[in-house]
Design a protein around this motif. Structure first.
Motif, mmCIF file in Angstrom:
data_model
loop_
_atom_site.group_PDB
_atom_site.id
_atom_site.type_symbol
_atom_site.label_atom_id
_atom_site.label_comp_id
_atom_site.label_asym_id
_atom_site.label_seq_id
_atom_site.Cartn_x
_atom_site.Cartn_y
_atom_site.Cartn_z
ATOM 1 N N VAL A 331 10.537 51.615 -2.040
ATOM 2 C CA VAL A 331 11.223 51.214 -2.233
ATOM 3 C C VAL A 331 12.241 51.712 -2.864
ATOM 4 O O VAL A 331 13.450 52.241 -2.345
ATOM 5 N N GLU A 332 11.629 52.640 -4.132
ATOM 6 C CA GLU A 332 12.253 53.918 -4.682
ATOM 7 C C GLU A 332 13.215 54.538 -3.957
ATOM 8 O O GLU A 332 14.300 55.638 -3.844
ATOM 9 N N GLU A 333 12.309 55.413 -3.117
ATOM 10 C CA GLU A 333 13.119 56.871 -2.023
ATOM 11 C C GLU A 333 13.453 56.228 -1.270
ATOM 12 O O GLU A 333 15.010 56.530 -0.981
ATOM 13 N N ALA A 334 13.517 55.061 -0.570
ATOM 14 C CA ALA A 334 14.782 54.689 0.253
ATOM 15 C C ALA A 334 16.048 53.859 -0.540
ATOM 16 O O ALA A 334 17.082 54.695 -0.091
ATOM 17 N N GLY A 335 15.574 53.814 -1.939
ATOM 18 C CA GLY A 335 17.164 53.619 -2.608
ATOM 19 C C GLY A 335 17.839 55.482 -2.981
ATOM 20 O O GLY A 335 18.445 55.654 -3.099
ATOM 21 N N ARG A 336 16.671 56.210 -3.166
ATOM 22 C CA ARG A 336 17.370 57.601 -3.054
ATOM 23 C C ARG A 336 18.314 58.020 -2.091
ATOM 24 O O ARG A 336 19.250 58.917 -1.954
ATOM 25 N N GLN A 337 17.542 57.293 -1.201
ATOM 26 C CA GLN A 337 17.673 58.101 0.562
ATOM 27 C C GLN A 337 19.114 57.598 0.656
ATOM 28 O O GLN A 337 20.344 58.026 1.269
ATOM 29 N N ALA A 338 18.920 55.746 -0.106
ATOM 30 C CA ALA A 338 20.649 55.988 0.314
ATOM 31 C C ALA A 338 20.921 55.895 -0.818
ATOM 32 O O ALA A 338 23.229 55.915 0.604
ATOM 33 N N GLU A 339 21.206 56.281 -1.703
ATOM 34 C CA GLU A 339 22.083 57.134 -2.583
ATOM 35 C C GLU A 339 23.294 58.303 -1.982
ATOM 36 O O GLU A 339 24.241 58.858 -1.330
ATOM 37 N N GLU A 340 21.826 58.993 -1.613
ATOM 38 C CA GLU A 340 22.216 60.237 -0.720
ATOM 39 C C GLU A 340 23.391 60.078 0.830
ATOM 40 O O GLU A 340 23.732 60.658 1.276
ATOM 41 N N MET A 341 23.032 58.190 1.859
ATOM 42 C CA MET A 341 24.189 58.373 2.491
ATOM 43 C C MET A 341 25.163 58.159 2.147
ATOM 44 O O MET A 341 25.922 58.881 2.492
ATOM 45 N N GLY A 342 24.949 57.900 0.618
ATOM 46 C CA GLY A 342 25.979 56.681 0.363
ATOM 47 C C GLY A 342 27.261 58.093 -0.148
ATOM 48 O O GLY A 342 28.181 57.934 -0.078
ATOM 49 N N GLU A 343 26.307 59.221 -0.936
ATOM 50 C CA GLU A 343 27.387 60.469 -1.780
ATOM 51 C C GLU A 343 28.006 61.259 0.433
ATOM 52 O O GLU A 343 29.403 61.463 0.311
ATOM 53 N N ILE A 344 27.140 61.208 0.933
ATOM 54 C CA ILE A 344 27.625 61.479 2.644
ATOM 55 C C ILE A 344 28.440 60.716 3.253
ATOM 56 O O ILE A 344 29.685 61.825 3.339
ATOM 57 N N CYS A 345 28.399 59.624 3.186
ATOM 58 C CA CYS A 345 29.963 59.040 3.408
ATOM 59 C C CYS A 345 31.326 59.347 2.728
ATOM 60 O O CYS A 345 32.034 58.562 3.327
ATOM 61 N N ARG A 346 30.678 59.373 1.099
ATOM 62 C CA ARG A 346 31.993 59.831 0.334
ATOM 63 C C ARG A 346 32.845 60.979 1.032
ATOM 64 O O ARG A 346 33.914 60.488 1.286
ATOM 65 N N ARG A 347 32.071 62.062 1.323
ATOM 66 C CA ARG A 347 32.392 63.474 1.645
ATOM 67 C C ARG A 347 33.452 63.208 2.682
ATOM 68 O O ARG A 347 34.481 64.062 3.125
ATOM 69 N N MET A 348 32.596 62.179 3.912
ATOM 70 C CA MET A 348 33.186 62.315 5.338
ATOM 71 C C MET A 348 34.310 61.043 5.363
ATOM 72 O O MET A 348 35.500 61.875 6.008
ATOM 73 N N GLU A 349 34.263 59.871 4.273
ATOM 74 C CA GLU A 349 35.921 59.253 4.285
ATOM 75 C C GLU A 349 36.548 60.025 3.579
ATOM 76 O O GLU A 349 37.657 59.730 4.360
ATOM 77 N N GLU A 350 36.303 60.938 2.694
ATOM 78 C CA GLU A 350 37.647 61.294 2.143
ATOM 79 C C GLU A 350 37.957 63.331 3.003
ATOM 80 O O GLU A 350 39.297 63.310 3.306
ATOM 81 N N GLY A 351 37.402 63.523 4.250
ATOM 82 C CA GLY A 351 37.698 64.765 4.891
ATOM 83 C C GLY A 351 37.650 64.927 6.746
ATOM 84 O O GLY A 351 38.311 65.616 6.596
ATOM 85 N N LEU A 352 37.804 63.736 6.835
ATOM 86 C CA LEU A 352 37.664 63.948 8.725
ATOM 87 C C LEU A 352 38.885 63.365 8.443
ATOM 88 O O LEU A 352 39.399 63.544 9.300
ATOM 89 N N ALA A 353 39.633 62.583 8.140
ATOM 90 C CA ALA A 353 41.158 62.055 8.523
ATOM 91 C C ALA A 353 42.447 62.923 7.796
ATOM 92 O O ALA A 353 42.585 63.774 9.158
ATOM 93 N N PRO A 354 41.728 63.667 7.495
ATOM 94 C CA PRO A 354 42.592 65.334 7.084
ATOM 95 C C PRO A 354 42.457 66.376 8.026
ATOM 96 O O PRO A 354 43.365 66.251 9.010
ATOM 97 N N LEU A 355 40.870 66.343 8.105
ATOM 98 C CA LEU A 355 40.583 67.003 9.051
ATOM 99 C C LEU A 355 41.544 67.008 10.922
ATOM 100 O O LEU A 355 41.869 67.272 11.345
ATOM 101 N N GLN A 356 41.281 65.184 11.603
ATOM 102 C CA GLN A 356 41.300 65.141 12.226
ATOM 103 C C GLN A 356 43.539 65.131 12.971
ATOM 104 O O GLN A 356 43.774 65.383 13.766
ATOM 105 N N GLN A 357 44.006 64.937 11.561
ATOM 106 C CA GLN A 357 44.931 65.641 11.122
ATOM 107 C C GLN A 357 45.729 67.004 11.378
ATOM 108 O O GLN A 357 46.640 67.138 11.782
ATOM 109 N N GLN A 358 44.393 67.663 10.915
ATOM 110 C CA GLN A 358 44.826 69.073 11.389
ATOM 111 C C GLN A 358 44.578 69.558 12.966
ATOM 112 O O GLN A 358 45.644 69.968 12.848
ATOM 113 N N ILE A 359 44.089 68.484 13.479
ATOM 114 C CA ILE A 359 43.839 69.309 14.612
ATOM 115 C C ILE A 359 44.363 68.357 15.522
ATOM 116 O O ILE A 359 44.807 69.607 16.655
#
Length: 389
Positions: A331-359
């Protein structure tokens, strides 16, 4: 003056410089050398071991820098083309139509990549649901069921993007507006009245359209001028063709696109010339990433996407085998991975819309530049034509 600051119409600049070019041969040659060095330097700066590289290789932020480089190269190329060189003589009369055709094909790829980013944004929302659910404490059966449902949908979306673009779910559209209608019967066809300016009508491509085959068609016959032809304006025209092919190949390799399977894992670029050194280095690095990341059914080489798939598969396995209250260590390992996934999602949410506009910006820049080049080519042909008087 920066390449994006020059003013006046493209055709007007060509007409003015055509009257001046006779006395500026040495300056023109210097401009061509500077253009080639700038191409090499800009792409070299994108290498992961470059001192100026501050973004993970093939990440969303890195892809945005790649598109910035493309826009700078395109602006400099138009500035070079506007210096009055005769574009009606061999080999430019062959190379320029080839470049125009590659530009046209790249519009389809831009549309496919924009659509692929829509898929990634949908996947990110699913991953965020899973990450939030598995971060709850105490972790209940309800949290795990919610996460499992989101993770199954996430992995299905990414797999469907690779295998069958028309079946990824309700967020997908069955029909797409693709790029611009074909001009004439070949790459060198002339514009009909008014067709070279503005936005031509979009045309539909069936579900059998392939991003991999489109890149393959763009890279075919990408042969550098040789001998006496390897000087003058022929070189930057060929260089710009190589830049277009490389950028589109990289975008298709990194981002989910319709029918990526079969995409070549390398591009054939000349290693011995100055302008290609940065791009050949990047081709080698992307090839290495391909061997490290790509697998059967993989959706793309984007750094965040690769991590999202990897963590998503691990969490899906945890959720599938979970029984309340669960082993504390797991459960603790899943929590750490969930935190990692949340950070990946934040980076993608911040970057994907500007990338799409740039294309989208790249798409419209290609449209304008292609229209300018067609107009300049038509004008040069009329000027060079013998008088009927």
């Amino acid at each position: 003056m920066p390449p994006t600051d020059y003013q006046g119409s493209f055709l007007g600049r060509i007409s003015i410089r055509r009257n001046q070019v006779a006395s500026m041969d040495s300056e023109d040659l210097e401009d061509l050398d500077i253009f080639q060095r700038n191409i090499s330097d800009r792409f070299t700066d994108l290498l992961p071991d470059s001192p100026s590289s501050d973004s993970p290789f093939l990440s969303v932020a890195w892809l945005r820098k790649l598109l910035d480089v493309y826009l700078c190269c395109e602006a400099e190329f138009k500035a070079v083309l506007a210096t009055g060189h005769d574009i009606t003589k061999p080999p430019v009369d062959r190379l320029l139509p080839d470049l125009l055709d590659r530009c046209l094909k790249s519009l389809d790829i831009c549309n496919a990549v924009i659509h692929g980013i829509d898929t990634l944004r949908h996947a990110t929302s699913l991953a965020s649901i899973a990450a939030e659910s598995l971060s709850r404490r105490p972790l209940s059966d309800g949290h795990v069921r919610r996460a499992r449902k989101a993770l199954v949908a996430l992995l299905a979306v990414l797999a469907a993007e690779e295998k069958e673009p028309s079946s990824a779910g309700a967020h997908r559209t069955t029909e797409r507006n693709w790029s611009f209608g074909r001009r004439g019967g070949g790459s060198g066809g002339r514009a009909t009245s008014g067709a070279a300016v503005g936005l031509p009508k979009p045309w539909g491509v069936g579900k059998n359209w392939s991003a991999a085959k489109q890149v393959q068609a763009m890279s075919a016959n990408l042969v550098a001028p040789r001998g006496a032809e390897s000087a003058g304006i022929a070189v930057p025209v060929h260089v710009m063709s190589a830049v277009v092919v490389f950028v589109m190949w990289t975008m298709v390799a990194a981002i989910p696109c319709q029918e990526r399977s079969g995409l070549a894992t390398t591009l054939q670029l000349p290693k011995q010339v100055v302008w290609a050194q940065g791009m050949t280095g990047l081709v080698e690095k992307i090839g290495e990433e391909w061997k490290r990341k790509e697998k059967k059914g993989g959706a793309g080489l984007m750094e965040e996407l690769h991590k999202l798939e990897k963590v998503g598969q691990s969490l899906a396995e945890f959720a599938e085998g979970y029984k309340y209250p669960g082993e504390e260590e797991k459960v603790e390992e899943a929590g750490r991975q969930a935190e990692e996934m949340g950070e990946i999602c934040r980076r993608m949410e911040e970057g994907l819309a500007p990338l799409q506009q740039q294309i989208r910006e790249v798409f419209h820049r290609i449209v304008r530049s292609r229209a300018d080049m067609l107009e300049a080519s038509d004008h040069a042909a009329k000027v060079s034509a013998p008088s009927s008087m």
